[in-house]
Design an enzyme around this catalytic site. Structure first.
Site, short mmCIF file in Angstrom:
data_model
loop_
_atom_site.label_atom_id
_atom_site.label_comp_id
_atom_site.label_asym_id
_atom_site.label_seq_id
_atom_site.Cartn_x
_atom_site.Cartn_y
_atom_site.Cartn_z
N THR A 288 0.69 -1.05 0.47
CA THR A 288 -0.18 0.22 -0.23
C THR A 288 0.54 1.26 0.08
OG1 THR A 288 -1.90 -0.83 1.50
CG2 THR A 288 -1.94 1.12 0.85
N LYS B 193 -7.43 1.62 -2.80
CA LYS B 193 -6.87 0.88 -1.65
C LYS B 193 -7.22 1.84 -0.63
CE LYS B 193 -5.16 -1.17 1.72
NZ LYS B 193 -4.45 -2.28 1.52
N LYS C 181 -0.12 4.55 9.37
CA LYS C 181 -0.11 4.77 7.59
C LYS C 181 -0.39 4.53 6.50
CE LYS C 181 2.25 1.84 5.18
NZ LYS C 181 1.48 0.91 3.72
#
Length: 294
Positions: free
Chosen positions: A101, A176, A244
């Site tokens: 990601t 995502k 994150k």
């Protein structure tokens, strides 16, 4: 080069964490020739001892002559450092599939770099957590060239139950981000609902039975309500990684003008969980702000 998308291929998998190790295992079980690399060599050796495949000493060694290389590492700098090492040693016309990601900007940069070397790059973040990786039932959100996606999709099916091309380079990462926005809000709602349940003197098991078949039902409720009620927070995706990801989301929102008031607040609440020592707890640990850990 004629790609052998049916039958055996020469593949490399780089990054053998809680997600990557089982994903690479599914590729080996599907009959592909798999070489793996991990920054901690003992993980690569342990994987090779448990699966038909080999452990490599460097990323370039793992990727030597590979037709497809999958990455599942930590963050943008990891991918940016790995791709230039890998591109020169790939088979002609090979595909890089990045399951990390990352930012959409990173994905676009790597797609351009790969194209300049005669290769293809797909940004392909996944959802489904450790359990989904182990069961081979991940959702894979892809961005990149449609022809490259068509060649890679049969390989990704070894661990993906839902694999979809969302658009050009970066579109998988943007999708995502949508996924993480939705999860953040749902988990906070679940934490508050369970907190209220406990303060109201209700039995969490009874409440779950009563509401989980109606409009409140969600994957998070089915899978995390029971563990949250037991004060257990060691199931897969860690708070550190969620923060994150939410940082990527908020950076992208700053660029595109999206208003993400709840996401920003939930990110701040995850920072509180980190301050409680819960950086490695899973994302359902939002409850610990409201109910002290046992």
């Amino acid at each position: 080069m004629q790609f052998r998308m049916e039958g055996r291929m020469r593949l490399a998998f780089i990054g053998l964490g809680v997600m990557g190790a089982p994903m690479a295992g599914h590729l080996a079980a599907a009959g592909h020739t798999v070489s793996v690399y991990n920054r901690s060599p003992e993980k690569a050796r342990a994987w090779a001892a448990a699966h038909p495949g080999t452990a490599a000493a460097t990323p370039a060694e793992a990727a030597q002559g590979a037709e497809l290389v999958a990455l599942c590492v930590g963050a943008d700098p990891d991918v940016r450092g790995l791709v230039p090492q890998i591109l020169p040693v790939l088979a002609p016309g090979a595909i890089l599939v990045d399951h990390t990601t990352t930012s959409a900007e990173l994905a676009r940069d790597m797609a351009a770099l790969a194209a300049a070397s005669g290769h293809s790059f797909l940004d392909a973040p996944v959802s489904g957590g450790q359990a989904g990786a182990e069961a081979g039932r991940l959702t894979v959100m892809c961005g990149g060239d449609p022809a490259a996606f068509a060649r890679a999709e049969p390989v990704l099916a070894a661990y993906g139950r839902a694999i979809r091309l969302m658009g050009g380079p970066g579109a998988g990462q943007l999708t995502k981000m949508v996924n993480q926005i939705a999860i953040a809000g749902v988990v906070q709602g679940l934490a508050e609902a369970l907190h209220f349940t406990l303060r109201a003197g209700l039995d969490p098991t009874d409440v779950l039975a009563a509401i989980s078949q109606g409009a409140a039902q969600s994957w998070q409720m089915d899978n995390r309500w029971p563990t949250m009620a037991e004060g257990k927070f060691d199931f897969g995706f860690a708070v550190d990684w969620m923060r994150k990801d939410l940082g990527l989301v908020l950076d992208e929102a700053a660029r595109n003008g999206a208003r993400l008031d709840l996401t920003r607040q939930v990110d701040a609440w995850y920072a509180e969980v980190q301050a409680l020592g819960g950086g490695r707890w899973d994302t359902s640990s939002l409850l610990t702000r409201l109910e002290p850990p046992r």
